[in-house]
Motif scaffolding. Structure first.
Motif, PDB file in Angstrom:
ATOM      1  N   SER A 255      25.872  76.873  51.100  1.00 44.89           N
ATOM      2  CA  SER A 255      26.128  76.865  52.542  1.00 44.89           C
ATOM      3  C   SER A 255      26.689  75.559  53.044  1.00 44.89           C
ATOM      4  O   SER A 255      27.272  75.509  54.133  1.00 44.89           O
ATOM      5  N   THR A 256      26.500  74.483  52.291  1.00 49.02           N
ATOM      6  CA  THR A 256      26.872  73.169  52.801  1.00 49.02           C
ATOM      7  C   THR A 256      27.232  72.228  51.664  1.00 49.02           C
ATOM      8  O   THR A 256      26.821  72.427  50.522  1.00 49.02           O
ATOM      9  N   MET A 257      28.020  71.200  52.006  1.00 50.36           N
ATOM     10  CA  MET A 257      28.423  70.185  51.030  1.00 50.36           C
ATOM     11  C   MET A 257      28.645  68.889  51.771  1.00 50.36           C
ATOM     12  O   MET A 257      29.461  68.816  52.692  1.00 50.36           O
ATOM     13  N   ARG A 258      27.912  67.853  51.397  1.00 54.39           N
ATOM     14  CA  ARG A 258      28.129  66.536  51.976  1.00 54.39           C
ATOM     15  C   ARG A 258      29.072  65.740  51.088  1.00 54.39           C
ATOM     16  O   ARG A 258      28.898  65.699  49.865  1.00 54.39           O
ATOM     17  N   GLU A 259      30.041  65.092  51.712  1.00 60.63           N
ATOM     18  CA  GLU A 259      30.979  64.253  50.972  1.00 60.63           C
ATOM     19  C   GLU A 259      30.768  62.804  51.372  1.00 60.63           C
ATOM     20  O   GLU A 259      30.557  62.511  52.556  1.00 60.63           O
ATOM     21  N   THR A 260      30.820  61.920  50.401  1.00 65.08           N
ATOM     22  CA  THR A 260      30.620  60.498  50.683  1.00 65.08           C
ATOM     23  C   THR A 260      31.854  59.667  50.403  1.00 65.08           C
ATOM     24  O   THR A 260      31.857  58.467  50.679  1.00 65.08           O
ATOM     25  N   TRP A 265      37.386  63.426  50.774  1.00 62.30           N
ATOM     26  CA  TRP A 265      37.305  64.200  52.023  1.00 62.30           C
ATOM     27  C   TRP A 265      38.706  64.540  52.528  1.00 62.30           C
ATOM     28  O   TRP A 265      38.945  65.645  53.006  1.00 62.30           O
ATOM     29  N   ALA A 266      39.624  63.597  52.414  1.00 60.79           N
ATOM     30  CA  ALA A 266      40.989  63.837  52.876  1.00 60.79           C
ATOM     31  C   ALA A 266      41.789  64.701  51.910  1.00 60.79           C
ATOM     32  O   ALA A 266      42.698  65.421  52.326  1.00 60.79           O
ATOM     33  N   ARG A 267      41.446  64.642  50.627  1.00 66.47           N
ATOM     34  CA  ARG A 267      42.276  65.280  49.598  1.00 66.47           C
ATOM     35  C   ARG A 267      41.752  66.631  49.113  1.00 66.47           C
ATOM     36  O   ARG A 267      42.534  67.563  48.886  1.00 66.47           O
ATOM     37  N   ASP A 268      40.419  66.756  48.945  1.00 64.22           N
ATOM     38  CA  ASP A 268      39.882  67.890  48.188  1.00 64.22           C
ATOM     39  C   ASP A 268      39.337  69.025  49.040  1.00 64.22           C
ATOM     40  O   ASP A 268      38.862  70.025  48.493  1.00 64.22           O
ATOM     41  N   TYR A 269      39.408  68.897  50.354  1.00 64.36           N
ATOM     42  CA  TYR A 269      38.802  69.923  51.211  1.00 64.36           C
ATOM     43  C   TYR A 269      39.854  70.754  51.942  1.00 64.36           C
ATOM     44  O   TYR A 269      39.696  71.092  53.115  1.00 64.36           O
ATOM     45  N   ILE A 550      30.501  66.620  56.525  1.00 68.17           N
ATOM     46  CA  ILE A 550      29.783  67.815  56.088  1.00 68.17           C
ATOM     47  C   ILE A 550      30.725  69.014  56.151  1.00 68.17           C
ATOM     48  O   ILE A 550      31.244  69.361  57.221  1.00 68.17           O
ATOM     49  N   ALA A 551      30.963  69.626  55.004  1.00 74.60           N
ATOM     50  CA  ALA A 551      31.658  70.907  54.949  1.00 74.60           C
ATOM     51  C   ALA A 551      30.585  71.993  54.899  1.00 74.60           C
ATOM     52  O   ALA A 551      29.604  71.860  54.170  1.00 74.60           O
ATOM     53  N   HIS A 552      30.776  73.049  55.670  1.00 75.38           N
ATOM     54  CA  HIS A 552      29.692  74.031  55.748  1.00 75.38           C
ATOM     55  C   HIS A 552      30.206  75.411  56.118  1.00 75.38           C
ATOM     56  O   HIS A 552      31.328  75.570  56.656  1.00 75.38           O
TER      57      HIS A 552
END
Length: 582
Positions: A255-260, A265-269, A550-552
């Protein structure tokens, strides 16, 4: 004696008696849905209160309750949870918690004063988590008061400690009565009985843990709970590596994924689920301290006991170049331990109350503490000539010179070992770049990459020259600061004083913080402490995230217009989130 529905470290709680809900929640959030989170690693225990075993870290917060609950909309304020009232003596040596008459464990039995006393006593024993034992050592007496009261007496005035006692998990005495040794046995056979909104209902050691919201949870209508704990099921899935974790999220299994990492974040989502709208990308700002993350230097060993050497090693770290390689230059640097928050040091010379606190300790302060200290800034080019020139000059001042390309001191060539834990390619990349810079100073650097158990063992024994470490700091620092930077950690194994800081000015600033009578004095003491630590030059710091990425699942949502000061922190997701109706 202060008596009320809540307690604040300074002043009064922001919410009045009879408040309807916490200000950062949606009190009308619908209930339902299944929230699935992922973690890299494994687990072999379901008891987060003991030293033994590996435990899903969320269990301590999702599956257990305490006398009081923390409001993350305020720096350090507690409101009634298992306790409906709290009384603090005028001299701050006693606190009395009165249990809510409706407080119940999941089996329907009442939470009693005996349960509270037993919980504190067993958590104060050898074998329990150290953070519990340390605070209970200062308790001189705990007793039942009346039908539902519990009174703690401590050895010296300490309002923060009295509040901390209200945050300890409360367990059921009857579950372990007659066999208390079973409490300390790591494993998954026994799940401690709790009063929390969620109970563990399914698990497979090393693979997953599932918790289900208790439909008969006793505190569902408490003001502190209204609008929280909205999802029906919380499941934690475990993966062998970060790649498998991310692929599971992209496939819709989580349901969720936190990126650090800013570059990721800019490239893989930009995968199909994001483009189709079934996954939402949210950025959640916060005002939490950055804490300190990076390569810590062990001042117990030469040459790290010389501040000029430590400054030279900081000058040699080309932050702008490393940040560009790893993050595309997007993430800001950690500039002090409490940066990004109201508690952080202010630029320039110390002024006002901060200067007054530091003045008596001038002889123990390193250059920059009073005048102002700033980390070096490079032009982002790989050479970093100015930084290396400065580093060379400082090393010479410390009595180290380059002979035949090798940095040499009175005891011979300077050799450094950097201790790392297996598994982080990002940390390894940072260190690889840094090692090349150290070579240009004539420093022979070895990198020891070891498994998690050996890494922890060596850190606990302070068996390193430099190592990677992270201190997470809060908006309400208190007694734990002595464990982080106090003199006991110089020799005593297992503390968080990784650098071996042994400066009486640090202790004095912590004591000023703990003894502060007003919020202004408290803030000034923390800012003064921040100056002493930062100018101590103990760590080569990296970057921080002023926002949480947070991607969700797009159906999952939160009250973005009323974020708590802590932002995405313990008690935020999934506690305050909800699934929007179809």
């Amino acid at each position: 004696m202060a008596d009320g529905h809540g307690i604040a470290l300074y002043g009064a709680p922001a919410l009045p008696p009879g408040f309807s809900h916490l200000p950062h929640v949606n009190p009308d959030a619908p209930k339902g849905g299944r929230f699935v989170d992922g973690q890299v690693g494994s687990f072999d225990s379901l008891n987060p209160h003991i030293q033994q075993g590996r435990v899903p870290w969320q269990l301590r917060f999702l599956a257990y309750e305490s006398l009081m609950g923390r409001s993350y909309g305020e720096p350090f304020t507690l409101y009634g949870l298992l306790a409906e009232r709290v009384e603090v003596s005028d001299d701050a040596t006693q606190v009395t918690y009165t249990l809510h008459p409706e407080a119940r464990f999941a089996d329907g039995s009442p939470v009693t004063a005996a349960d509270v006393i037993w919980s504190h006593e067993i958590l104060g024993r050898e074998g329990a988590n150290g953070r519990y034992r340390a605070s209970f050592l200062k308790v001189t007496d705990v007793e039942a008061v009346g039908e539902r009261g519990v009174r703690f007496t401590i050895d010296a005035p300490d309002r923060e400690l009295l509040m901390v006692l209200g945050m300890r998990p409360i367990l059921q005495k009857a579950q372990f009565e007659g066999d208390e040794d079973a409490f300390f046995q790591s494993g998954t056979d026994t799940i401690p009985m709790t009063s929390a909104p969620y109970q563990i209902t399914d698990y497979d050691p090393g693979r997953f843990v599932e918790l289900t919201r208790d439909p008969d949870y006793w505190g569902a209508d408490l003001p502190f709970r209204r609008g929280t704990n909205n999802v029906d099921v919380i499941r934690m899935e475990f993966f062998g590596d970060a790649t498998a974790h991310f692929e599971a999220f992209k496939a819709g299994e989580l349901s969720t994924m936190r990126e650090t990492n800013a570059a990721k974040w800019a490239r893989d989502y930009d995968f199909p689920a994001v483009r189709e709208g079934s996954v939402t990308l949210s950025e959640v700002p916060h005002q939490r301290p950055t804490g300190m993350v990076g390569l810590v230097m062990n001042t117990r060993r030469a040459p790290f006991d010389d501040w000029r050497v430590r400054e030279a090693l900081i000058q040699a770290f080309n932050f702008e170049y490393v940040n560009g390689v790893i993050n595309g230059g997007a993430q800001p640097r950690i500039t002090s331990y409490y940066a990004n928050s109201p508690l952080g040091l202010q630029p320039g010379p110390a002024e006002g109350r901060v200067a007054e606190l530091l003045a008596p300790h001038a002889d123990d302060l390193l250059p920059g503490t009073l005048e102002g200290y700033e980390l070096p800034v490079t032009n982002g080019e790989v050479a970093n000539r100015r930084g290396l020139r400065t580093a060379t000059r400082l090393l010479q001042e410390a009595g180290l010179t380059v002979e035949d390309g090798v940095l040499t001191g009175p005891e011979g060539p300077v050799e450094i070992e950097i201790l790392l834990e297996q598994g982080s390619s990002e940390v390894q990349s940072i260190v690889d770049i840094y090692v090349e810079a150290l070579k240009r100073l004539g420093i022979a650097t070895a990198v020891a990459t070891v498994d998690g158990a050996q890494f922890k063992e060596r850190q606990n024994a302070y068996d390193f020259d430099m190592t990677w470490y992270r201190w997470g700091l809060s908006l309400s620092p208190g007694n734990e600061q002595l464990a982080y930077w106090g003199p006991d950690g110089v020799e005593t194994p297992g503390s968080r004083n990784m650098m071996g800081a042994d400066n009486p000015a640090i202790v004095a600033m912590i004591e000023a913080m703990l003894g502060a009578g007003t919020q202004d004095d408290y803030v000034a003491a923390v800012r003064a402490l921040d100056r002493v630590l930062t100018a101590g030059r103990y760590v080569v710091p990296i970057w921080h995230n002023p926002v949480s990425w947070i991607a969700h699942d797009a159906r999952l949502t939160y009250a973005a217009d009323r974020l708590p000061i802590y932002g995405d922190w313990i008690g935020f997701q999934p506690d305050l989130w909800w699934f929007a109706p179809e």
